[in-house]
Design an enzyme around this catalytic site. Structure first.
Site, PDB file in Angstrom:
ATOM      1  N   HIS A  28     -12.415  -1.362  13.768  1.00  0.00           N
ATOM      2  CA  HIS A  28     -11.758  -0.798  12.578  1.00  0.00           C
ATOM      3  C   HIS A  28     -10.577  -1.673  12.164  1.00  0.00           C
ATOM      4  CE1 HIS A  28     -10.575   3.238  10.474  1.00  0.00           C
ATOM      5  NE2 HIS A  28     -10.094   2.220   9.809  1.00  0.00           N
ATOM      6  N   LEU A  31      -9.215  -6.249   6.511  1.00  0.00           N
ATOM      7  CA  LEU A  31      -8.873  -7.659   6.284  1.00  0.00           C
ATOM      8  C   LEU A  31      -8.459  -7.919   4.839  1.00  0.00           C
ATOM      9  CD1 LEU A  31     -11.609  -9.490   8.406  1.00  0.00           C
ATOM     10  CD2 LEU A  31      -9.200  -9.128   8.986  1.00  0.00           C
ATOM     11  N   ARG A  32      -8.670  -6.923   3.964  1.00  0.00           N
ATOM     12  CA  ARG A  32      -8.175  -6.948   2.571  1.00  0.00           C
ATOM     13  C   ARG A  32      -8.838  -7.965   1.648  1.00  0.00           C
ATOM     14  NH1 ARG A  32      -6.605  -2.024   3.338  1.00  0.00           N
ATOM     15  NH2 ARG A  32      -4.505  -1.677   4.112  1.00  0.00           N
ATOM     16  N   ASP A 122     -14.350   4.408   4.827  1.00  0.00           N
ATOM     17  CA  ASP A 122     -13.005   4.602   5.389  1.00  0.00           C
ATOM     18  C   ASP A 122     -11.898   4.413   4.353  1.00  0.00           C
ATOM     19  OD1 ASP A 122     -11.136   5.019   7.614  1.00  0.00           O
ATOM     20  OD2 ASP A 122     -10.534   2.992   7.095  1.00  0.00           O
ATOM     21  N   HIS A 149     -14.464   8.715   8.150  1.00  0.00           N
ATOM     22  CA  HIS A 149     -13.024   8.999   8.031  1.00  0.00           C
ATOM     23  C   HIS A 149     -12.946  10.499   7.724  1.00  0.00           C
ATOM     24  CE1 HIS A 149      -8.896   8.184   6.110  1.00  0.00           C
ATOM     25  NE2 HIS A 149      -9.203   9.395   5.688  1.00  0.00           N
ATOM     26  N   ASN A 248      -2.543   7.292   7.808  1.00  0.00           N
ATOM     27  CA  ASN A 248      -3.591   8.287   7.573  1.00  0.00           C
ATOM     28  C   ASN A 248      -4.731   8.078   8.561  1.00  0.00           C
ATOM     29  OD1 ASN A 248      -5.125  10.286   6.483  1.00  0.00           O
ATOM     30  ND2 ASN A 248      -5.708   9.166   4.641  1.00  0.00           N
ATOM     31  N   ASP A 275      -7.305   0.209  13.403  1.00  0.00           N
ATOM     32  CA  ASP A 275      -7.013   0.588  12.015  1.00  0.00           C
ATOM     33  C   ASP A 275      -5.892  -0.288  11.446  1.00  0.00           C
ATOM     34  OD1 ASP A 275      -7.166   1.787   9.552  1.00  0.00           O
ATOM     35  OD2 ASP A 275      -6.407   3.729  10.183  1.00  0.00           O
ATOM     36  N   GLY A 294      -0.479   3.335   6.233  1.00  0.00           N
ATOM     37  CA  GLY A 294      -1.063   2.310   7.089  1.00  0.00           C
ATOM     38  C   GLY A 294      -0.064   1.454   7.826  1.00  0.00           C
TER      39      GLY A 294
HETATM   40 ZN   LIG Z   1      -9.428   5.849   7.857  1.00  0.00          ZN
END
Ligand SMILES: [Zn+2]
Length: 400
Positions: A28, A31-32, A122, A149, A248, A275, A294
């Site tokens: 999880h 990497l954007r 997710d 999620h 989250n 995450d 995040g």
């Molecule tokens: Zn999530």
């Protein structure tokens, strides 16, 4: 390269006093790229992974564009291979555009060069029970898994932090445990009904642990993950109103923290996954309500697991190898990762010094983002070297 291959002439690393683990696998990671290269790229994210001891990361689908086609997942997979810091296994979106309306091209992503086996919306929950059922049924054809999620959307509208006495006191809208638990309960029953594989992302409450424990006792094919931050941090930190702690699912109560540690120790929770969620400064250094959810976590994950699980006697290092390498590789069907350290196996190895201590400095990261919740904390342990297929990606703690 395999373990035991002829290494004549190659570098020698003195591993006295170090622990050798199979290269870590993160199921999880955000990497954007594509789309938010101001927060992270495949290059910088895999460099952060290597510094954290990871040799394989699963890249979440909530990019821009969303990874909901063979084209996007192949692009991410290829970038990982080109850079060579960690193997990147793209996760495909369950629904087109993460919109929760119709299924994405799951089969095309599975058949692509990226061979996607994990599918997730997710960031958003697949809240429609019919869509979730169809997705679970569909991925059986290629041994895929749906990573959910778990967040009931109506119960969490405008939610800002864990719902409890503290959310009332602080005047922040609560994110109740039941919103996570209700979806997990529904999904394990759906997985049982259609005979498919379900993975629960970032489980965070005592009730969630109990539901997964019950489902496993019933023989349901469910696996679950916990993040390092949910193993260590609790909602008291939100008193500071510092958005660095906004995440989250939210940081939960001290009792929930104990419950997820117990769940990981007894095998109810199968894996630790980071995450890792990079955000640029302007999205975190603002008012709580406006801040993004995040935290980054690739470079601190092993230290947090050591502190919360190994140094407390809850897990052995052999079990750490399972929950951070073998089990995530198996769930994601990353067949060359998570293998035992033995002659003839792929040489994905991390060397770790558990006696080292370091104080976390946000600027000391390979990530493009700085949103670590551990700034100023002293954490145990340090990754000394990481090898991806025999090639060092980190030596003496430094990127190669
Ligand atoms: Zn999530």
């Amino acid at each position: 390269m395999q373990i035991g291959a002829d290494l004549t002439g190659d570098e020698t690393v003195d591993a006295t006093g170090l622990i050798a683990l199979p290269g870590l696998v993160d199921l999880h990671t955000h990497l954007r790229e594509p789309g938010r290269e101001d927060a992270e790229t495949v290059l910088t994210g895999t460099q952060a992974a290597a510094r954290g001891g990871f040799t394989c990361v699963f890249a979440m689908a909530n990019t821009e564009p969303v990874a909901d086609t063979a084209g996007v997942v192949e692009q991410v997979w290829r970038l990982g291979r080109e850079h060579g810091y960690a193997d990147v296994q793209p996760i495909g979106a369950v629904t087109v555009g993460l919109a929760g309306e119709r299924l994405a091209e799951l089969g095309a992503m599975a058949d692509s060069a990226a061979q996607v086996r994990v599918f997730s919306d997710d960031g958003k929950c697949v809240s429609d029970a019919v869509l979730m059922r169809r997705a679970l049924e569909y991925v059986k054809a290629f041994d895929g898994v749906i990573a959910q999620h778990a967040q009931e959307p109506r119960l969490t509208e405008g939610a800002q932090m864990n719902e409890g006495p503290l959310s009332g006191e602080l005047g922040l809208t609560g994110w109740p445990a039941v919103a996570e638990e209700a979806i997990i309960a529904r999904d394990v029953l759906l997985a049982e009904h259609v005979g498919s594989r379900l993975h629960v992302c970032h489980l965070s409450t005592r009730g969630s642990v109990e539901i997964v424990r019950w489902a496993k006792s019933r023989g349901i094919d469910v696996t679950a993950e916990v993040t390092p931050h949910h193993l260590l941090l609790d909602d008291e930190l939100v008193r500071s109103y510092d958005p660095i702690y906004k995440v989250n699912p939210p940081l939960r109560s001290k009792d929930d923290v104990l419950a997820v540690r117990e769940g990981l120790a007894d095998g109810t929770i199968d894996i630790v996954a980071t995450d890792h969620a990079p955000h640029p400064m302007e999205d975190k250094e603002c008012e709580w309500q406006a801040a993004a959810f995040g935290m980054i976590g690739l470079e601190t994950a092993l230290s947090i697991v050591q502190q919360t699980m190994v140094d407390t006697g809850a897990l052995t290092w052999e079990r750490v190898a399972e929950v951070m390498s073998a089990n995530p590789a198996r769930i994601g069907r990353a067949t060359t990762h998570g293998r035992p350290l033995a002659v003839g196996e792929p040489a994905h190895v991390v060397l770790y010094d558990p006696t080292a201590k370091r104080t976390i400095e946000p600027a000391d990261t390979a990530s493009l983002s700085r949103n670590t919740p551990y700034a100023g904390r002293e954490l145990p342990g340090r990754v000394v070297a990481t090898f991806l297929a025999g090639k060092p990606t980190v030596l003496e703690g430094k990127l190669q």
